[in-house]
Motif scaffolding. Structure first.
Motif, PDB file in Angstrom:
ATOM      1  N   MET A   1     -22.597  95.318 -15.890  1.00 41.26           N
ATOM      2  CA  MET A   1     -23.687  94.548 -16.501  1.00 41.26           C
ATOM      3  C   MET A   1     -23.638  94.622 -18.042  1.00 41.26           C
ATOM      4  O   MET A   1     -23.925  93.652 -18.724  1.00 41.26           O
ATOM      5  CB  MET A   1     -25.013  95.085 -15.961  1.00 41.26           C
ATOM      6  N   ASP A   2     -23.237  95.787 -18.575  1.00 48.86           N
ATOM      7  CA  ASP A   2     -23.176  95.945 -20.038  1.00 48.86           C
ATOM      8  C   ASP A   2     -22.239  94.927 -20.681  1.00 48.86           C
ATOM      9  O   ASP A   2     -22.470  94.483 -21.805  1.00 48.86           O
ATOM     10  CB  ASP A   2     -22.715  97.364 -20.413  1.00 48.86           C
ATOM     11  N   LEU A   5     -24.014  91.761 -21.647  1.00 50.57           N
ATOM     12  CA  LEU A   5     -24.809  91.889 -22.874  1.00 50.57           C
ATOM     13  C   LEU A   5     -23.919  91.988 -24.115  1.00 50.57           C
ATOM     14  O   LEU A   5     -24.311  91.573 -25.199  1.00 50.57           O
ATOM     15  CB  LEU A   5     -25.707  93.126 -22.778  1.00 50.57           C
ATOM     16  N   ILE A  11     -29.676  86.956 -24.191  1.00 51.55           N
ATOM     17  CA  ILE A  11     -30.304  86.489 -22.949  1.00 51.55           C
ATOM     18  C   ILE A  11     -31.694  87.128 -22.800  1.00 51.55           C
ATOM     19  O   ILE A  11     -31.982  88.176 -23.371  1.00 51.55           O
ATOM     20  CB  ILE A  11     -29.423  86.783 -21.717  1.00 51.55           C
ATOM     21  N   THR A  12     -32.538  86.475 -22.025  1.00 54.34           N
ATOM     22  CA  THR A  12     -33.921  86.942 -21.850  1.00 54.34           C
ATOM     23  C   THR A  12     -33.977  88.133 -20.899  1.00 54.34           C
ATOM     24  O   THR A  12     -33.021  88.418 -20.165  1.00 54.34           O
ATOM     25  CB  THR A  12     -34.803  85.822 -21.280  1.00 54.34           C
ATOM     26  N   GLU A  13     -35.125  88.798 -20.869  1.00 52.42           N
ATOM     27  CA  GLU A  13     -35.307  89.917 -19.935  1.00 52.42           C
ATOM     28  C   GLU A  13     -35.157  89.445 -18.490  1.00 52.42           C
ATOM     29  O   GLU A  13     -34.592  90.140 -17.654  1.00 52.42           O
ATOM     30  CB  GLU A  13     -36.690  90.558 -20.139  1.00 52.42           C
ATOM     31  N   GLN A  15     -33.336  86.938 -17.406  1.00 52.86           N
ATOM     32  CA  GLN A  15     -31.906  86.729 -17.144  1.00 52.86           C
ATOM     33  C   GLN A  15     -31.190  88.063 -16.943  1.00 52.86           C
ATOM     34  O   GLN A  15     -30.330  88.181 -16.058  1.00 52.86           O
ATOM     35  CB  GLN A  15     -31.263  85.932 -18.287  1.00 52.86           C
ATOM     36  N   LYS A  16     -31.554  89.067 -17.747  1.00 49.28           N
ATOM     37  CA  LYS A  16     -30.957  90.408 -17.562  1.00 49.28           C
ATOM     38  C   LYS A  16     -31.218  90.920 -16.157  1.00 49.28           C
ATOM     39  O   LYS A  16     -30.314  91.475 -15.497  1.00 49.28           O
ATOM     40  CB  LYS A  16     -31.528  91.396 -18.593  1.00 49.28           C
ATOM     41  N   GLU A  17     -32.451  90.761 -15.699  1.00 48.82           N
ATOM     42  CA  GLU A  17     -32.811  91.220 -14.350  1.00 48.82           C
ATOM     43  C   GLU A  17     -31.992  90.477 -13.290  1.00 48.82           C
ATOM     44  O   GLU A  17     -31.502  91.085 -12.323  1.00 48.82           O
ATOM     45  CB  GLU A  17     -34.307  91.002 -14.089  1.00 48.82           C
ATOM     46  N   PHE A  19     -29.030  88.952 -13.621  1.00 46.67           N
ATOM     47  CA  PHE A  19     -27.634  89.395 -13.662  1.00 46.67           C
ATOM     48  C   PHE A  19     -27.489  90.792 -13.041  1.00 46.67           C
ATOM     49  O   PHE A  19     -26.533  91.052 -12.311  1.00 46.67           O
ATOM     50  CB  PHE A  19     -27.099  89.396 -15.100  1.00 46.67           C
ATOM     51  N   ALA A  20     -28.443  91.679 -13.338  1.00 39.66           N
ATOM     52  CA  ALA A  20     -28.365  93.048 -12.812  1.00 39.66           C
ATOM     53  C   ALA A  20     -28.441  93.082 -11.288  1.00 39.66           C
ATOM     54  O   ALA A  20     -27.806  93.916 -10.641  1.00 39.66           O
ATOM     55  CB  ALA A  20     -29.481  93.899 -13.416  1.00 39.66           C
ATOM     56  N   TYR A  45     -18.544  92.130 -12.565  1.00 43.93           N
ATOM     57  CA  TYR A  45     -19.029  91.572 -13.836  1.00 43.93           C
ATOM     58  C   TYR A  45     -17.884  91.102 -14.729  1.00 43.93           C
ATOM     59  O   TYR A  45     -17.950  90.001 -15.273  1.00 43.93           O
ATOM     60  CB  TYR A  45     -19.923  92.578 -14.563  1.00 43.93           C
TER      61      TYR A  45
END
Length: 206
Positions: A1-2, A5, A11-13, A15-17, A19-20, A45
């Motif tokens: 995931m890193d 980023l 990206i928004t929070e 979107q982070k969620e 992708f995670a 990833y």
């Protein structure tokens, strides 16, 4: 995931969620239905999600852009792009029912509202789209024959409507029929990892 980023820090929070969540979901589904090589699933990833997002490095799709993922397999590049561009509409098609099931289940699980996935051969698809995206499905001339009918004549993005293909290796023979208009970009233009050497994004305007 890193690694997502690293290359897409803005990206928004939400979107982070999203992708995670892909990691656990793809590991789980892959244990039941083999959509990613078993030995490659731990590189999800770097080899699949970030690879798909190379298209987002080339083109920032405007809201309401319509995109067809041809031969989507387990959802690449369509699902990562749908996370990245929530205001665009994505249709994913593949001839294998169980792969489409995985796409639909994952899209639902992460709350993607801009994705539909259907079992369908490209020859049967009737819709009109701004762009066709695909990942090493078939040689470019064969793909063009099938999807040219699906590319809309109305342009709304910076780059004219057309085809984006992610491919690797020696491509000269298959892109030579389009040598005056095709664009071939090495993915190392954007990504530093060794895995991206000799991998390319092909863009063919309609």
């Amino acid at each position: 995931m890193d690694i997502i980023l690293k290359y897409f820090p803005n990206i928004t929070e939400h979107q982070k969620e999203q992708f995670a969540m892909l990691d656990e979901l793809y590991h789980d589904w892959n244990s039941k239905i083999n959509v990613i090589s078993r030995k490659d699933i731990d590189n999800l990833y770097e080899h699949h999600v970030l690879h798909s997002l190379a298209i987002a490095k080339a083109q920032k799709f405007k809201p309401a852009t319509k995109i067809l993922d041809f031969g989507c397999g387990g959802g690449f590049p369509g699902i990562p792009l749908a996370i990245m561009f929530p205001d665009c509409q994505f249709k994913l098609i593949d001839g294998t029912a169980k792969k489409i099931r995985v796409c639909n289940e994952i899209a639902t699980a992460i709350g993607l509202k801009n994705v539909t996935a259907e079992q369908r051969r490209g020859e049967e698809e009737k819709g009109q789209y701004d762009y066709i995206v695909s990942r090493a499905v078939m040689p470019l001339p064969d793909l063009v024959k099938i999807v040219r009918k699906n590319i809309s004549k109305k342009h709304q993005n910076a780059m004219p409507n057309g085809i984006f293909c992610l491919k690797g290796g020696e491509l000269q023979a298959e892109i030579s029929p389009y040598k005056n208009i095709v664009e071939k970009t090495e993915l190392t233009t954007w990504y530093q990892e060794d895995w991206y050497k000799q991998k390319y994004l092909i863009y063919l305007p309609n």
